[in-house]
Motif scaffolding. Structure first.
Motif, PDB file in Angstrom:
ATOM      1  N   ILE A  65     -11.837 -66.155  54.465  1.00  0.00           N
ATOM      2  CA  ILE A  65     -10.480 -65.807  54.033  1.00  0.00           C
ATOM      3  C   ILE A  65     -10.185 -66.442  52.677  1.00  0.00           C
ATOM      4  O   ILE A  65      -9.610 -65.807  51.793  1.00  0.00           O
ATOM      5  CB  ILE A  65      -9.451 -66.220  55.105  1.00  0.00           C
ATOM      6  N   ALA A  66     -10.601 -67.688  52.493  1.00  0.00           N
ATOM      7  CA  ALA A  66     -10.390 -68.359  51.199  1.00  0.00           C
ATOM      8  C   ALA A  66     -11.093 -67.600  50.080  1.00  0.00           C
ATOM      9  O   ALA A  66     -10.562 -67.486  48.974  1.00  0.00           O
ATOM     10  CB  ALA A  66     -10.896 -69.796  51.260  1.00  0.00           C
ATOM     11  N   MET A  67     -12.283 -67.043  50.375  1.00  0.00           N
ATOM     12  CA  MET A  67     -13.032 -66.274  49.379  1.00  0.00           C
ATOM     13  C   MET A  67     -12.507 -64.846  49.256  1.00  0.00           C
ATOM     14  O   MET A  67     -12.956 -64.108  48.397  1.00  0.00           O
ATOM     15  CB  MET A  67     -14.514 -66.225  49.757  1.00  0.00           C
ATOM     16  N   ASN A  68     -11.577 -64.471  50.160  1.00  0.00           N
ATOM     17  CA  ASN A  68     -11.011 -63.119  50.175  1.00  0.00           C
ATOM     18  C   ASN A  68     -12.120 -62.085  50.336  1.00  0.00           C
ATOM     19  O   ASN A  68     -12.155 -61.069  49.636  1.00  0.00           O
ATOM     20  CB  ASN A  68     -10.195 -62.863  48.907  1.00  0.00           C
ATOM     21  N   SER A  69     -13.031 -62.345  51.298  1.00  0.00           N
ATOM     22  CA  SER A  69     -14.221 -61.514  51.437  1.00  0.00           C
ATOM     23  C   SER A  69     -14.385 -60.964  52.850  1.00  0.00           C
ATOM     24  O   SER A  69     -14.726 -61.695  53.778  1.00  0.00           O
ATOM     25  CB  SER A  69     -15.459 -62.331  51.067  1.00  0.00           C
ATOM     26  N   TRP A  70     -14.174 -59.653  52.985  1.00  0.00           N
ATOM     27  CA  TRP A  70     -14.443 -58.981  54.252  1.00  0.00           C
ATOM     28  C   TRP A  70     -15.915 -59.066  54.597  1.00  0.00           C
ATOM     29  O   TRP A  70     -16.275 -59.228  55.763  1.00  0.00           O
ATOM     30  CB  TRP A  70     -14.042 -57.504  54.174  1.00  0.00           C
ATOM     31  N   ILE A  71     -16.757 -58.903  53.605  1.00  0.00           N
ATOM     32  CA  ILE A  71     -18.197 -58.888  53.878  1.00  0.00           C
ATOM     33  C   ILE A  71     -18.647 -60.242  54.435  1.00  0.00           C
ATOM     34  O   ILE A  71     -19.470 -60.293  55.344  1.00  0.00           O
ATOM     35  CB  ILE A  71     -19.018 -58.447  52.640  1.00  0.00           C
TER      36      ILE A  71
END
Length: 168
Positions: free
Chosen positions: A119-125
């Motif tokens: 979530i911190a990286m804003n990454s779904w993958i």
């Protein structure tokens, strides 16, 4: 030759989690490149669509919560005088505290921390890669640890295993 008194896990579990979350971050970064967007791979860089303060707050809560849970579970090992590291011999079976609800609360804490990092990286993958990460941990770490503990602690471990779930 004498068999080592360890479960023989494939790699330190924190490194497995870290490897998967970094792979997710790397794929997201590659997907954000203009040539990747042109090639139709821009979806790799898709985020969660959360406002920055909400995303940061949620991420921080999960990361800190996961690390505190890990610390609490690992602290029981230290207080009982046994190694928390799965590449060292186990001298005591821990079945109190969070181990009353999960046979692997440290790995649950790592997973919560992982979600916070994704979530911190804003990454779904990165979040999606948690599924294969948990598969690797389950098959190549936990199952080896369980065979080791069953051989080392016998009926005591088997009774514990029947009573408490592997994850949650």
């Amino acid at each position: 030759m004498k068999k080592p008194d360890t479960p023989g896990v494939i790699a330190p579990p924190p490194l497995i989690y870290l490897g998967f979350v970094l792979a997710g971050w790397g794929l997201a970064e590659l997907g954000a490149r203009p040539e990747a967007v042109e090639a139709g791979l821009g979806w790799l860089a898709a985020g969660f669509g959360l406002d920055m303060p909400v995303r940061r707050g949620l991420a921080l809560t999960l990361i800190v919560g996961g690390l505190l849970f890990d610390g609490m579970a690992a602290g029981l090992f230290r207080r009982r005088g046994t190694a928390v590291e799965p590449w060292k011999p186990t001298t005591a079976l821990i079945i109190e505290g969070p181990y009353r609800f999960s046979r692997n609360p440290i790995y649950v804490g790592f997973a919560v921390t992982y979600v916070g990092l994704a979530i911190a990286m804003n990454s779904w993958i990165a979040l999606i890669l948690l599924v294969p990460c948990l598969f690797v941990v389950d098959r190549f770490v936990i199952q080896r640890e369980e065979r080791y503990l069953a051989a080392k602690f016998g009926p005591t471990y088997e009774a514990y295993r029947q009573k408490v779930r592997r994850w949650l």
